[in-house]
Design an enzyme around this catalytic site. Sequence first.
Site, PDB file in Angstrom:
ATOM      1  N   GLY A 253       0.835  -1.020   0.272  1.00  0.00           N
ATOM      2  CA  GLY A 253      -0.170   0.246   0.046  1.00  0.00           C
ATOM      3  C   GLY A 253       0.910   1.020   0.127  1.00  0.00           C
ATOM      4  N   SER A 254      -0.157   1.842   0.695  1.00  0.00           N
ATOM      5  CA  SER A 254       1.068   3.127   0.490  1.00  0.00           C
ATOM      6  C   SER A 254       2.409   3.845   1.391  1.00  0.00           C
ATOM      7  CB  SER A 254      -0.536   4.858   0.499  1.00  0.00           C
ATOM      8  OG  SER A 254      -0.696   4.536   1.788  1.00  0.00           O
ATOM      9  N   THR A 255       2.931   4.063   1.313  1.00  0.00           N
ATOM     10  CA  THR A 255       4.272   4.712   2.603  1.00  0.00           C
ATOM     11  C   THR A 255       3.855   5.446   3.458  1.00  0.00           C
ATOM     12  OG1 THR A 255       5.829   5.592   0.409  1.00  0.00           O
ATOM     13  CG2 THR A 255       6.382   6.419   2.301  1.00  0.00           C
TER      14      THR A 255
ATOM     15  N   VAL B 126       0.829   5.124   5.049  1.00  0.00           N
ATOM     16  CA  VAL B 126       0.249   3.581   5.676  1.00  0.00           C
ATOM     17  C   VAL B 126       2.039   2.634   6.152  1.00  0.00           C
ATOM     18  CG1 VAL B 126      -1.392   1.406   6.026  1.00  0.00           C
ATOM     19  CG2 VAL B 126      -1.706   3.801   5.293  1.00  0.00           C
ATOM     20  N   GLY B 127       2.298   2.379   4.643  1.00  0.00           N
ATOM     21  CA  GLY B 127       3.560   1.849   5.776  1.00  0.00           C
ATOM     22  C   GLY B 127       4.060   2.661   6.976  1.00  0.00           C
TER      23      GLY B 127
ATOM     24  N   CYS C  88       1.268   0.151  -8.573  1.00  0.00           N
ATOM     25  CA  CYS C  88       2.864   1.562  -7.771  1.00  0.00           C
ATOM     26  C   CYS C  88       3.829   1.149  -8.177  1.00  0.00           C
ATOM     27  CB  CYS C  88       2.696   0.309  -6.592  1.00  0.00           C
ATOM     28  SG  CYS C  88       3.099  -1.390  -6.549  1.00  0.00           S
TER      29      CYS C  88
ATOM     30  N   GLU D 226       3.173  11.039  -5.610  1.00  0.00           N
ATOM     31  CA  GLU D 226       2.015   9.342  -5.834  1.00  0.00           C
ATOM     32  C   GLU D 226       0.298   9.829  -6.186  1.00  0.00           C
ATOM     33  OE1 GLU D 226       2.199   4.817  -5.981  1.00  0.00           O
ATOM     34  OE2 GLU D 226       2.489   6.114  -4.803  1.00  0.00           O
TER      35      GLU D 226
END
Length: 500
Positions: free
Chosen positions: A241-243, A245-246, A298, A396
Amino acid sequence: MDQSSTILTPPSEPREFGFFVDGAFVPAGTRDVFERASPGHGVPVTRLPKCTDADLDAAVACARRAFDDRRWSAAAATDRAAILLRTADILRARTEEIAYWETLENGKPIAQARAEVGGCVGMFELAAGLARTVHGDSFNNTGDGALGLVTREPVGVVGLITPWNFPFLILCERVPYILAGGNTIVAKPSEMTSATTLILAEILTEAGLPAGVFNVVTGSGRSVGQRLLEHMDVDMLSFTGSTAVGRAVVEASGRTNFKKLGLELGGKNPQIVFADADLEDAADGVAFGIAFNTGQCCVSGSRLIVERSVADKFGRMVAGKLAKARIGDPLDEATQIGAITTDAQNDTIMGYIAKGTEEGATLLSGGTAPDLGQGQYIEPTVFTDVTPDMAIAREEIFGPVLTILPFDTMDEAIAMANDTEYGLAASVWSKNIDKALTVSRQVSAGRFWVNTTLAGGPEMPIGGFKQSGWGREAGMYGVEEYMQVKSVFIEIGKRDHWIK
């Protein structure tokens, strides 16, 4: 589903699913239910339970029992391989069904969904072979009185959180390799696109996977997903997923049990085009790289870095290609660009298109949301007169929006490609192999393509540099990611006592 014409139609009633624990589906019962509408048609297509904390705890406990009693982790590699191969065979036989439900929930063209399922078959077949090649090492160099062994062992219970953009493909870039290593799984698909993950659970059971080895919980990331990543009895968490949320995933691991993490995160990926490239091929590749999966990818090539002497001409070539791409009903075989998967993402993309104009970029093509009578669609969009500091060039977007930035020298192109917090993927287009190899070595990206893009096979590892993630998926690298190494030292013969 109606197959009386060349264009399939959505179901007349939404399909009811339960979640999957201990080898069986659990109906929604009194739980709240999430109803998913098809983004390409605007009608309800699936209904799924919103799992509770207790449901997630039960799924993890089931996976823990299945791991600890060694029903899978201690199975012979030949037995694991046989089940993975049977899974591949069933996937092949049920390709049309899986592609249909993937298209309905996600909005991608059915021809694309079908091809992705075909790729997933190959992943299970490869993982079956890799299961039989996992091995350790021995060290017979410690003298006659000792022997050293190094073994590879499964990491344990793996929590698997997958996104809505490639629900089945990303699932299958992980599950067969996790299983090949002997682990058990609790999967949490996006609430928007859970159907094909639940179908895979059914297929794995039919193939002979022991109950409890693969479990699926459904619901939102904020509730059941958060509880999964914080769970003290989960040994490893794989998140795509997104950075942003990472980062939360990393923080949760640190707050809890320091579970091992596998992260495939965001990207702002460059496509570098030199004047000596085959410009027709490159234009087609760049168009594909930004419009495939409606840019909700991505590894999408969203930054076109092109040699200045051909920049204007090449920009027009790409815009011309994109203008010919067929946008339409995802269930139509002729469609190349389908619907935007979620309302929120649709708004995000349109917001970036407006921001690009506000920042002073020039809209070369696209930029509108065509009204096709049903569903939500966005034309592929190309911006020129872009500067590297603009949001559309740095952030992004996760949509079909391409920015064009010219360069004069190879060093400048490499510097521009690396001028990002991300490092997920990159492409270079040139007939000069020396130039292409130089760029491939100096651009920071976990995946790199030369005179192609978004290509590869199940043997090739997937993952990012910098803030695009940790670890690698797929191939032998993917199996090893879900294993841990143990050092075993064996003393031979009578011990030389420390205390005489």
